[in-house]
Design a protein around this motif. Structure first.
Motif, PDB file in Angstrom:
ATOM      1  N   PRO A 160      42.544  31.121  24.608  1.00 16.97           N
ATOM      2  CA  PRO A 160      41.109  30.983  24.931  1.00 16.97           C
ATOM      3  C   PRO A 160      40.619  31.927  26.028  1.00 16.97           C
ATOM      4  O   PRO A 160      39.420  32.214  26.086  1.00 16.97           O
ATOM      5  CB  PRO A 160      40.996  29.522  25.399  1.00 16.97           C
ATOM      6  CG  PRO A 160      42.177  28.827  24.819  1.00 16.97           C
ATOM      7  CD  PRO A 160      43.267  29.844  24.760  1.00 16.97           C
ATOM      8  N   ILE A 161      41.485  32.400  26.899  1.00 13.56           N
ATOM      9  CA  ILE A 161      41.041  33.327  27.941  1.00 13.56           C
ATOM     10  C   ILE A 161      40.997  34.743  27.388  1.00 13.56           C
ATOM     11  O   ILE A 161      40.092  35.518  27.691  1.00 13.56           O
ATOM     12  CB  ILE A 161      41.953  33.220  29.182  1.00 13.56           C
ATOM     13  CG1 ILE A 161      41.760  31.838  29.814  1.00 13.56           C
ATOM     14  CG2 ILE A 161      41.638  34.313  30.193  1.00 13.56           C
ATOM     15  CD1 ILE A 161      42.716  31.533  30.951  1.00 13.56           C
ATOM     16  N   ALA A 162      41.963  35.066  26.551  1.00 16.99           N
ATOM     17  CA  ALA A 162      41.956  36.325  25.784  1.00 16.99           C
ATOM     18  C   ALA A 162      41.718  37.549  26.644  1.00 16.99           C
ATOM     19  O   ALA A 162      40.734  38.247  26.499  1.00 16.99           O
ATOM     20  CB  ALA A 162      40.922  36.263  24.662  1.00 16.99           C
ATOM     21  N   CYS A 163      42.612  37.802  27.586  1.00 16.81           N
ATOM     22  CA  CYS A 163      42.450  39.029  28.363  1.00 16.81           C
ATOM     23  C   CYS A 163      43.530  40.059  28.062  1.00 16.81           C
ATOM     24  O   CYS A 163      43.496  41.140  28.628  1.00 16.81           O
ATOM     25  CB  CYS A 163      42.339  38.733  29.850  1.00 16.81           C
ATOM     26  SG  CYS A 163      43.792  37.993  30.555  1.00 16.81           S
ATOM     27  N   LYS A 164      44.482  39.738  27.209  1.00 16.72           N
ATOM     28  CA  LYS A 164      45.400  40.783  26.765  1.00 16.72           C
ATOM     29  C   LYS A 164      44.705  41.544  25.631  1.00 16.72           C
ATOM     30  O   LYS A 164      43.978  40.972  24.836  1.00 16.72           O
ATOM     31  CB  LYS A 164      46.723  40.188  26.270  1.00 16.72           C
ATOM     32  CG  LYS A 164      47.525  39.463  27.347  1.00 16.72           C
ATOM     33  CD  LYS A 164      47.822  40.312  28.563  1.00 16.72           C
ATOM     34  CE  LYS A 164      48.747  41.479  28.238  1.00 16.72           C
ATOM     35  NZ  LYS A 164      48.941  42.342  29.458  1.00 16.72           N
ATOM     36  N   PRO A 165      44.937  42.856  25.578  1.00 23.07           N
ATOM     37  CA  PRO A 165      44.158  43.656  24.631  1.00 23.07           C
ATOM     38  C   PRO A 165      44.538  43.394  23.166  1.00 23.07           C
ATOM     39  O   PRO A 165      45.690  43.102  22.863  1.00 23.07           O
ATOM     40  CB  PRO A 165      44.515  45.090  25.021  1.00 23.07           C
ATOM     41  CG  PRO A 165      45.860  44.991  25.649  1.00 23.07           C
ATOM     42  CD  PRO A 165      45.887  43.665  26.357  1.00 23.07           C
ATOM     43  N   GLN A 220      37.144  45.794  26.132  1.00 24.99           N
ATOM     44  CA  GLN A 220      36.873  44.852  27.221  1.00 24.99           C
ATOM     45  C   GLN A 220      36.726  45.551  28.569  1.00 24.99           C
ATOM     46  O   GLN A 220      37.149  46.671  28.748  1.00 24.99           O
ATOM     47  CB  GLN A 220      37.958  43.787  27.275  1.00 24.99           C
ATOM     48  CG  GLN A 220      39.380  44.332  27.333  1.00 24.99           C
ATOM     49  CD  GLN A 220      40.414  43.246  27.124  1.00 24.99           C
ATOM     50  OE1 GLN A 220      40.113  42.073  27.143  1.00 24.99           O
ATOM     51  NE2 GLN A 220      41.656  43.648  26.917  1.00 24.99           N
ATOM     52  N   TYR A 221      36.143  44.841  29.513  1.00 28.28           N
ATOM     53  CA  TYR A 221      35.946  45.278  30.903  1.00 28.28           C
ATOM     54  C   TYR A 221      35.055  46.505  31.054  1.00 28.28           C
ATOM     55  O   TYR A 221      35.191  47.252  32.037  1.00 28.28           O
ATOM     56  CB  TYR A 221      37.269  45.623  31.621  1.00 28.28           C
ATOM     57  CG  TYR A 221      38.506  44.817  31.291  1.00 28.28           C
ATOM     58  CD1 TYR A 221      38.505  43.431  31.361  1.00 28.28           C
ATOM     59  CD2 TYR A 221      39.698  45.462  30.950  1.00 28.28           C
ATOM     60  CE1 TYR A 221      39.671  42.705  31.096  1.00 28.28           C
ATOM     61  CE2 TYR A 221      40.860  44.739  30.693  1.00 28.28           C
ATOM     62  CZ  TYR A 221      40.835  43.361  30.759  1.00 28.28           C
ATOM     63  OH  TYR A 221      41.983  42.668  30.509  1.00 28.28           O
ATOM     64  N   ASN A 250      52.203  39.173  22.620  1.00 30.29           N
ATOM     65  CA  ASN A 250      51.909  39.889  23.861  1.00 30.29           C
ATOM     66  C   ASN A 250      51.305  38.870  24.815  1.00 30.29           C
ATOM     67  O   ASN A 250      50.312  38.221  24.486  1.00 30.29           O
ATOM     68  CB  ASN A 250      50.935  41.044  23.620  1.00 30.29           C
ATOM     69  CG  ASN A 250      50.705  41.866  24.884  1.00 30.29           C
ATOM     70  OD1 ASN A 250      51.435  41.722  25.857  1.00 30.29           O
ATOM     71  ND2 ASN A 250      49.702  42.708  24.855  1.00 30.29           N
ATOM     72  N   ARG A 277      34.097  40.553  28.674  1.00 29.30           N
ATOM     73  CA  ARG A 277      34.082  40.886  30.106  1.00 29.30           C
ATOM     74  C   ARG A 277      33.320  42.175  30.418  1.00 29.30           C
ATOM     75  O   ARG A 277      33.657  42.897  31.342  1.00 29.30           O
ATOM     76  CB  ARG A 277      35.508  40.948  30.662  1.00 29.30           C
ATOM     77  CG  ARG A 277      36.212  39.591  30.532  1.00 29.30           C
ATOM     78  CD  ARG A 277      37.624  39.595  31.062  1.00 29.30           C
ATOM     79  NE  ARG A 277      38.164  38.244  31.059  1.00 29.30           N
ATOM     80  CZ  ARG A 277      38.710  37.651  30.004  1.00 29.30           C
ATOM     81  NH1 ARG A 277      38.802  38.279  28.857  1.00 29.30           N
ATOM     82  NH2 ARG A 277      39.151  36.402  30.097  1.00 29.30           N
ATOM     83  N   PHE A 302      49.087  32.856  28.323  1.00 32.18           N
ATOM     84  CA  PHE A 302      48.364  33.991  27.761  1.00 32.18           C
ATOM     85  C   PHE A 302      49.096  34.475  26.523  1.00 32.18           C
ATOM     86  O   PHE A 302      50.296  34.703  26.573  1.00 32.18           O
ATOM     87  CB  PHE A 302      48.286  35.108  28.801  1.00 32.18           C
ATOM     88  CG  PHE A 302      47.412  34.752  29.970  1.00 32.18           C
ATOM     89  CD1 PHE A 302      46.127  35.253  30.059  1.00 32.18           C
ATOM     90  CD2 PHE A 302      47.862  33.889  30.960  1.00 32.18           C
ATOM     91  CE1 PHE A 302      45.311  34.909  31.127  1.00 32.18           C
ATOM     92  CE2 PHE A 302      47.052  33.543  32.025  1.00 32.18           C
ATOM     93  CZ  PHE A 302      45.771  34.054  32.115  1.00 32.18           C
ATOM     94  N   GLU A 322      38.156  37.310  18.584  1.00 34.07           N
ATOM     95  CA  GLU A 322      37.547  36.369  19.530  1.00 34.07           C
ATOM     96  C   GLU A 322      38.624  35.469  20.129  1.00 34.07           C
ATOM     97  O   GLU A 322      39.650  35.210  19.501  1.00 34.07           O
ATOM     98  CB  GLU A 322      36.532  35.484  18.798  1.00 34.07           C
ATOM     99  CG  GLU A 322      35.296  36.228  18.328  1.00 34.07           C
ATOM    100  CD  GLU A 322      34.377  36.608  19.477  1.00 34.07           C
ATOM    101  OE1 GLU A 322      34.185  35.770  20.375  1.00 34.07           O
ATOM    102  OE2 GLU A 322      33.888  37.750  19.474  1.00 34.07           O
ATOM    103  N   PRO A 323      38.375  34.961  21.329  1.00 34.48           N
ATOM    104  CA  PRO A 323      39.332  34.013  21.907  1.00 34.48           C
ATOM    105  C   PRO A 323      39.399  32.734  21.080  1.00 34.48           C
ATOM    106  O   PRO A 323      38.409  32.347  20.455  1.00 34.48           O
ATOM    107  CB  PRO A 323      38.749  33.728  23.300  1.00 34.48           C
ATOM    108  CG  PRO A 323      37.342  34.171  23.257  1.00 34.48           C
ATOM    109  CD  PRO A 323      37.240  35.240  22.211  1.00 34.48           C
ATOM    110  N   ARG A 374      44.474  34.608  19.439  1.00 35.19           N
ATOM    111  CA  ARG A 374      44.520  34.875  20.886  1.00 35.19           C
ATOM    112  C   ARG A 374      44.209  33.584  21.632  1.00 35.19           C
ATOM    113  O   ARG A 374      43.449  32.740  21.150  1.00 35.19           O
ATOM    114  CB  ARG A 374      43.465  35.913  21.290  1.00 35.19           C
ATOM    115  CG  ARG A 374      43.632  37.246  20.650  1.00 35.19           C
ATOM    116  CD  ARG A 374      42.422  38.124  20.960  1.00 35.19           C
ATOM    117  NE  ARG A 374      42.561  38.830  22.238  1.00 35.19           N
ATOM    118  CZ  ARG A 374      41.576  39.532  22.798  1.00 35.19           C
ATOM    119  NH1 ARG A 374      40.383  39.595  22.227  1.00 35.19           N
ATOM    120  NH2 ARG A 374      41.774  40.168  23.926  1.00 35.19           N
TER     121      ARG A 374
END
Lengths: 443, 243, 298
Positions: free
Chosen positions: C250-255, B111-112, C176, B131, C233, C289-290, C248
């Motif tokens: 829906p935002i799914a920004c943790k790795p 990501q990112y 996490n 992202r 999260f 996927e989220p 995960r």
């Protein structure tokens, strides 16, 4: 006779004139109120604390003759080049964009002459501030406007901004009126559009990722610079502890009186904790980790005087940061501009529409006609004077408590005027040994 | 491995840096020391990376660096001038805030990728995760595979080219970045719309595909262009549901 | 805020090496969570036998004669294997619940980490390398396992606050992220009869899944429910007797990274956790996927 017996008209405390005016404004415009500054409501604050001077049980120091040192080291934990400031009052981050170029220059001039640091903001580093700041802290913000490695390397310290006391959990906001050609170019954005910066960083979330982000910044700058982490005062015990775990050299905690260039009034007034309540929680976190004074704590949000500085330090902060007060020193909201404030529909002392860019003082504007009125040399001198006065005031209090260094002030030098302040600050109510809430479960 | 690299490796002396043996701090300090210096140590190979974070960050010299193996977070972060090849897959935030130069990922990127990049070129030969190109500010990104959700979120300027598909909410709250996608787009984010491909876009895309090592892999005519509808540029109450 | 690893074996030939592979993965994730570490290992188990894993702050006193005392209380054959601060108690499967009650009465200082036919959970405060060594994780065989390294956010750094959390037989969950409505959900689950040992948000997620599965939901269905009922999260990795799941928010920004080969399914907060696995170079590697539930069941 019947006239005499009528109940006099009674305003509702709940539906006050202010509240009703806001309802009508919302109904007419369809947008929440946006403004600058910090919380305007009455909150428990430093004014509710008093120092216990020395007399017989303790001995005071002689003013003017016996030394009371004021210097502070920041970033001693990991940085090869920690920062040494002459005074523990620093200038908080305020963006170029929200402030004019000359205002940034004046902050740099005044701070440097007083022997302290300034901080960039959500808009990148300008030549005005780098050129005139002896010690400059460069902010890494979610928007990353203007972010570049050269500026990272020519900064004296780096501050990763996670949040602001005015809006913990919110992002930046700069409305179109202030996006001039220069601001737009620095931010890689079209001129004249609204900017709603993100509230989370684009490439990390949470303390485990933050640790890696800090590692990257240290590697880019070869471990030279102190790294600060700034959080809005919402959950300061946990946030301080996690910033430290993630590797911060310095933690900046900004209470809810801390200002902003522009955000929703509902955010400013209803999210966060008063600065007074934030300090003991942050200090406790550092103490629990065995790192109080080793990782430094900077506190901001509503600091106005040397008494506030002394009280923040006594509660355990290593330094404070000022934003709003510095702008007032530069000339923001000055009564001499009353006629112009009237034309903007406000009055000196209440002007907070900083986002509209029509500041008659030339400080919170990008209009060349307006900022051209502002003299950065004079502004810098005013700020220097003010910083000197704050320092002298803090020294006066510290000497009266028998301290040869401001950092030797401690919570036991204080008592509280109100139960609220006693509970929040963790000091006894005046005349008693009672600290409300002491013994309750920790945070 | 790239043929170009192989040729250069033959021609010049390659400096091999064993990351496991010498450590990250020594690596970045060594590469930083080459800034502005006349040197013939321009070709580097970093071995034993074991997914380490912050490999070859903050470079500012025309170096040719090959990273053998997979990397952790932020490889090539804030790069200037250097060409960095990752002979494996890249962790989160590869080439974040890159200023100039080139970063090439032979495998996939997490990501990112290319977050907030302000210049230079990022080429991802595999897929990129969520992202990709978030808040990009002038960087060019060419992804040979597909990209994940929330890609190009708040992207400000620069170009994102995707030979495969895009995930959910492509280009949400987009500013002036240009997005070119050959495959399907699962959904567009708020204020992101499909736009006409005009001749100048074909020319731009042709150049990006060539520079992005995808010449011959795809034809500009197969792509659709996406950009900002600019409805969210100034607040209007009737758009409030988009916030 | 943490590192997660997970491994679900498809190839029985790898089973003797499960502990070794998981311990290596766990240690690689130390930076993400240096406060405490924990691991859940699912063994083949023995027909008709159940296991309790218990933890003690005073193992010498608590574990001395525990097998004898339990035999007197619940009868049948009782096994006891002490590993540092933990011990695995083995009883007849149909006497597992009785044994759990008996432990509570006989040794009030003991904490039950897990109960079931296959599961054993070991967790302690400290660096993952030390935790793995204390419990000799590398020597354990099994069919699947989940590990966690923790950087505590709002709840205490204690053994009880370490992950995995187990709130039902042969179930466990690691997390996490940070939940934002866990207090309200905990109140609801308490009313429904669930018991909680900590104030930790992750325990709420574990109990939520246990409760849904008690009500008859399958693993996949229960995990779908987290997307509706839990806010904030999260990346959850979940184990059951025969299953392994990942979801995960829906935002799914943790790795989160997953890898699958013919031999196994693996999960890591970062890819580097998986680089030592056999055949990883040829694995299908992807980031979940989220708002999508992934699960594998035997």
């Amino acid at each position: 006779m019947t006239e005499f017996l009528r109940t006099p008209p009674k305003q509702s405390a709940t539906f006050s004139n202010d509240q009703n005016a806001e309802i009508r404004r919302a109904a007419a415009t369809g947008i929440y109120d946006i403004r600058g500054g910090g919380s305007k409501r009455k909150l428990p604050h430093f004014d509710d604390l008093l120092f216990l001077g020395a007399s017989i049980s303790r001995y005071p120091l002689e003013g003017y003759r016996e030394k009371c040192a004021t210097d502070v080291w920041l970033g001693t934990r990991h940085a090869k080049q920690p920062i040494h400031l002459d005074i523990p009052v620093t200038i908080a981050g305020m963006s170029f964009g929200s402030l004019s170029g000359p205002a940034k220059e004046a902050l740099g001039r005044g701070a440097s002459e007083a022997g302290t640091s300034t901080t960039t903001g959500d808009g990148g580093m300008t030549e005005e501030e780098r050129g005139h700041s002896r010690t400059l802290v460069y902010q890494v913000l979610p928007s990353r406007y203007g972010m570049n490695p050269d500026d990272l390397r020519r900064a004296d310290a780096i501050e990763v901004v996670v949040g602001q006391g005015a809006k913990p959990g919110g992002g930046g906001m700069l409305l179109g009126q202030k996006i001039s050609d220069r601001v737009a170019e620095m931010r890689n954005l079209p001129k004249g559009i609204d900017q709603r910066s993100a509230c989370r960083h684009p490439d990390w979330t949470g303390p485990d990722d933050l640790e890696i982000k800090i590692l990257e910044i240290r590697e880019i700058t070869d471990w030279q610079k102190p790294i600060y982490v700034k959080v809005g005062g919402a959950r300061p015990y946990y946030d301080t502890a996690l910033a430290v775990k993630a590797g911060a050299d310095v933690v900046v905690v900004d209470g809810m009186q801390g200002g902003t260039a522009a955000t929703q009034d509902v955010f400013i007034e209803h999210v966060g904790q008063p600065t007074l309540a934030c300090i003991p929680q942050a200090v406790k976190a550092l103490q629990d980790l065995g790192l109080h004074r080793e990782v430094q704590l900077i506190v901001s949000g509503g600091i106005r005087s040397g008494a506030d500085v002394a009280k923040a330090l006594a509660l355990g902060a290593d330094a404070v940061a000022i934003g709003t007060a510095a702008l007032v020193a530069l000339g923001d909201n000055d009564p001499s501009l009353e006629a112009e404030y009237r034309r903007l529909g406000t009055t000196a002392g209440a002007y907070d529409d900083w986002h509209e860019g029509r500041d008659p003082a030339g400080i919170t504007t990008q209009d060349p006609e307006l900022f051209g009125r502002f003299d950065p040399v004079l502004g810098g001198r005013r700020l220097k004077n003010y910083l000197r006065v704050m320092t002298l005031e803090a020294q006066t209090i510290a000497r009266a408590c028998g301290k040869s260094h401001l950092h030797n002030l401690e919570p036991e030098d204080l008592c509280a005027l109100t139960i609220e302040a006693a509970a929040m600050a963790g000091v006894p109510l005046a005349g008693t040994s009672w600290i409300p809430g002491r013994g309750a479960a920790p945070y | 491995m790239l043929h170009a690299t192989a040729n250069r490796l033959d021609a010049e002396s390659v400096q091999t840096f064993d990351l496991a043996a010498r450590g990250l701090r020594a690596l970045n300090e060594t590469l930083h020391a080459l800034k502005g210096q006349p040197t013939n140590q321009t070709v580097w190979e970093i071995v034993n990376t074991k997914g380490a974070h912050a490999i070859a960050v903050g470079l500012d010299a025309p170096l040719d660096v090959t990273v053998r193996g997979t990397t952790g977070y932020y490889c090539g972060g804030m790069n200037k001038q250097a060409t960095i090849r990752i002979d494996g897959s890249a962790g989160p935030g590869v080439a974040e805030n890159m200023m100039s130069g080139t970063v090439i990922v032979e495998g996939d990127a997490s990501q990112y990728a290319g977050a907030t990049g302000r210049g230079g070129l990022l080429v991802i030969k595999g897929n990129a995760s969520s992202r990709c190109g978030i808040s990009m500010k002038g960087i060019d990104i060419v992804v040979h595979g597909s990209i994940g959700h929330m890609s190009a979120f708040m992207a400000q300027s620069g170009n994102l080219v995707v030979l495969g598909d895009a995930g959910d909410s492509l280009g949400d709250s987009l500013y002036e970045a240009r997005l070119f996608v050959r495959g399907s787009v699962k959904s567009l984010g708020a204020d992101c719309v499909e736009k006409e491909m005009r001749p100048e876009h074909h020319a731009l895309l042709e150049d990006l595909l060539r520079r992005g090592l995808a010449e011959g892999k795809a034809d500009p005519s197969q792509f659709r262009r996406y950009g900002s509808a600019r409805r969210l540029y100034t607040f209007h109450v009737d758009n409030a549901s988009s916030y | 805020m943490c590192g997660i690893v997970g491994l679900f074996l498809k190839d029985a030939r790898l089973e003797p090496h499960l502990g070794e592979m998981l311990a290596d993965m766990l240690i690689t994730m130390t930076d993400r969570g240096p406060d405490s570490a924990g691991i859940a290992i699912y063994g083949r188990g023995q027909a008709g036998r159940g296991k309790l894993t218990v933890q003690s702050a005073d193992p010498e006193a608590d574990f001395a004669g525990l097998d004898r005392d339990l035999r007197a209380e619940v009868g049948g054959h009782v096994g006891l294997e002490v590993k540092d601060t933990h011990a695995v108690i083995e009883v007849e499967a149909d006497r597992l619940a009785a044994a759990r009650e008996a432990v509570r009465a006989l040794r009030p200082g003991l904490k039950v980490m897990s109960a079931g036919e296959g599961i054993e959970i070991y967790k302690e405060v400290g660096l993952p390398r030390d935790v793995a060594a204390r419990f000799e994780i590398a020597r354990m065989a099994g069919t699947h396992g989940i590990g966690h390294t923790r950087m505590a956010t709002e709840s205490a750094v204690t053994t009880a606050g370490a992950h995995p959390f187990s709130t039902g037989a042969d179930q466990c969950l690691v997390h996490n992220g940070s939940l934002s409505n866990h207090n309200a959900v905990r109140r609801g689950l308490r009313r429904a009869g669930m018991r909680f040992e900590t104030e930790n948000d992750t325990e709420v997620a574990a109990a939520y899944l246990s409760h849904r599965m008690e009500e008859g939901a399958g693993l996949g269905e229960a995990m779908e429910g987290t997307l509706r009922d839990l806010d904030g999260f999260f990346t959850f990795v979940v184990g059951t007797r025969n299953g392994f799941g990942v979801v995960r928010d829906p935002i799914a920004c943790k790795p989160a990274v997953m890898a699958e080969t013919d031999q196994y399914v693996a999960f890591g907060s970062e890819y580097r956790a998986m680089v030592g696995l056999p055949g990883i170079e040829a694995a299908r590697v992807w980031e979940p996927e989220p708002a999508t539930v992934y699960f594998w069941e035997r």
